[in-house]
Design an enzyme around this catalytic site. Sequence first.
Site, PDB file in Angstrom:
ATOM      1  N   ASP A  25       1.125  -1.331   0.474  1.00 33.51           N
ATOM      2  CA  ASP A  25       0.057   0.187  -0.014  1.00 33.51           C
ATOM      3  C   ASP A  25       0.972   0.997  -0.155  1.00 33.51           C
ATOM      4  OD1 ASP A  25      -2.252   1.605  -0.229  1.00 33.51           O
ATOM      5  OD2 ASP A  25      -2.752   1.289   1.860  1.00 33.51           O
ATOM      6  N   HIS A  51       2.352   3.663  -9.365  1.00 33.20           N
ATOM      7  CA  HIS A  51       2.021   1.761  -9.857  1.00 33.20           C
ATOM      8  C   HIS A  51       2.767   1.163 -10.164  1.00 33.20           C
ATOM      9  CE1 HIS A  51      -1.953   1.617  -7.527  1.00 33.20           C
ATOM     10  NE2 HIS A  51      -2.638   2.284  -8.141  1.00 33.20           N
ATOM     11  N   LEU A  99      11.265 -19.977  -4.821  1.00 31.94           N
ATOM     12  CA  LEU A  99      10.455 -19.430  -4.025  1.00 31.94           C
ATOM     13  C   LEU A  99       9.416 -20.008  -4.545  1.00 31.94           C
ATOM     14  CD1 LEU A  99       9.663 -16.809  -2.333  1.00 31.94           C
ATOM     15  CD2 LEU A  99       9.733 -15.647  -4.485  1.00 31.94           C
TER      16      LEU A  99
HETATM   17  C1  FPP Z   1      -2.225   0.602  -3.253  1.00 35.23           C
HETATM   18  O1  FPP Z   1      -1.700   0.950  -3.164  1.00 35.23           O
HETATM   19  C2  FPP Z   1      -1.431  -0.592  -4.556  1.00 35.23           C
HETATM   20  C3  FPP Z   1      -2.753  -1.330  -5.358  1.00 35.23           C
HETATM   21  C4  FPP Z   1      -3.560  -1.326  -5.452  1.00 35.23           C
HETATM   22  C5  FPP Z   1      -2.117  -1.817  -6.343  1.00 35.23           C
HETATM   23  C6  FPP Z   1      -0.530  -2.774  -6.023  1.00 35.23           C
HETATM   24  C7  FPP Z   1       0.479  -2.901  -7.226  1.00 35.23           C
HETATM   25  C8  FPP Z   1       1.254  -3.536  -7.376  1.00 35.23           C
HETATM   26  C9  FPP Z   1       2.902  -2.304  -5.984  1.00 35.23           C
HETATM   27  C10 FPP Z   1       2.432  -3.463  -8.964  1.00 35.23           C
HETATM   28  C11 FPP Z   1       2.318  -4.517  -9.658  1.00 35.23           C
HETATM   29  C12 FPP Z   1       1.413  -5.165 -10.088  1.00 35.23           C
HETATM   30  C13 FPP Z   1       1.136  -6.283 -10.151  1.00 35.23           C
HETATM   31  C14 FPP Z   1      -0.469  -6.869 -10.804  1.00 35.23           C
HETATM   32  C15 FPP Z   1       2.405  -7.455 -10.423  1.00 35.23           C
HETATM   33  P1  FPP Z   1      -2.343   2.098  -3.170  1.00 35.23           P
HETATM   34  O2  FPP Z   1      -2.648   2.904  -4.705  1.00 35.23           O
HETATM   35  O3  FPP Z   1      -4.313   2.449  -2.838  1.00 35.23           O
HETATM   36  O4  FPP Z   1      -2.400   4.216  -2.289  1.00 35.23           O
HETATM   37  P2  FPP Z   1      -2.510   5.083  -1.471  1.00 35.23           P
HETATM   38  O5  FPP Z   1      -3.190   4.035  -0.742  1.00 35.23           O
HETATM   39  O6  FPP Z   1      -1.244   5.918  -1.292  1.00 35.23           O
HETATM   40  O7  FPP Z   1      -3.514   5.492  -2.753  1.00 35.23           O
END
Ligand code: FPP
Length: 238
Positions: free
Chosen positions: A22, A39, A133
């Site tokens: 997150d 992302h 892994l």
């Molecule tokens: C949450 O942060 C993150 C996500 C919903 C997406 C996680 C995806 C990745 C780390 C990229 C890798 C992905 C794949 C498919 C391999 P947020 O957007 O809620 O952040 P915020 O809370 O700061 O808005």
Amino acid sequence: MGIEDYNISEENMPVHIAIIMDGNGRWAKQRRKPRLFGHNAGMKALHNTVHLASDMGIKILTVYAFSTENWKRSQEEVDGLMRIAVEYFMKEIAELHRNHVQVRIIGEKSRLPKDVQKSADNAESLTKDNDGLILNVALNYGGRDEIVHAVREIMEEGTAPGDVTEEMISAHLYTRDLPDPDIMIRTGGESRLSNFLLWQNAYTEFFFDDIWWPDFDDDAFYKLIEAYQQRNRRFGTA
Ligand code: FPP
């Protein structure tokens, strides 16, 4: 700093680490960039974490990439995340394979766009016999949804209500053949589970870190292992 700067013992290494990645959006906002920029940076942090976990001999890593609730985000963000998923499975797969990583998708795959399904299927089938892994990528995953599916399957098999056991439910989850996580870490400063591995996290050690996921680096990872090794796990005993 390297691993030698931390108080980490090889004896008490976690077997299974689950991560809620997150903070990508806030990381991007701080840089006045669109959320997808965050992302993308998150994908790089994932790349690094997989390498590190694999090098340290961690057996299983389960990462929350897209939840059943994430469809409610803007179309642009959903499309972008799906593109990132395809990119991850296409571009990283050769290297993952070389490093003996076995990729698995957990979640309701059939609702994902066709190109995501295809690249994910391909990644899974290419790496299915690898003995390194195990990387579980949770895509369109929801913990309650997973339990509902398990219960439906058990009923369809004609099991009598009195015969249902905890082991039976565990054996019908996406993680059926894997031990439960030792560590569940959520970055980004929120302290909630957000429907992630509800059943599996019954005795897991929880860690909540303020660091935004794109900033999660080697030091953050070592710090986590160190903190885990200082916990006293009792699994309900005195
Ligand atoms: C949450 O942060 C993150 C996500 C919903 C997406 C996680 C995806 C990745 C780390 C990229 C890798 C992905 C794949 C498919 C391999 P947020 O957007 O809620 O952040 P915020 O809370 O700061 O808005």
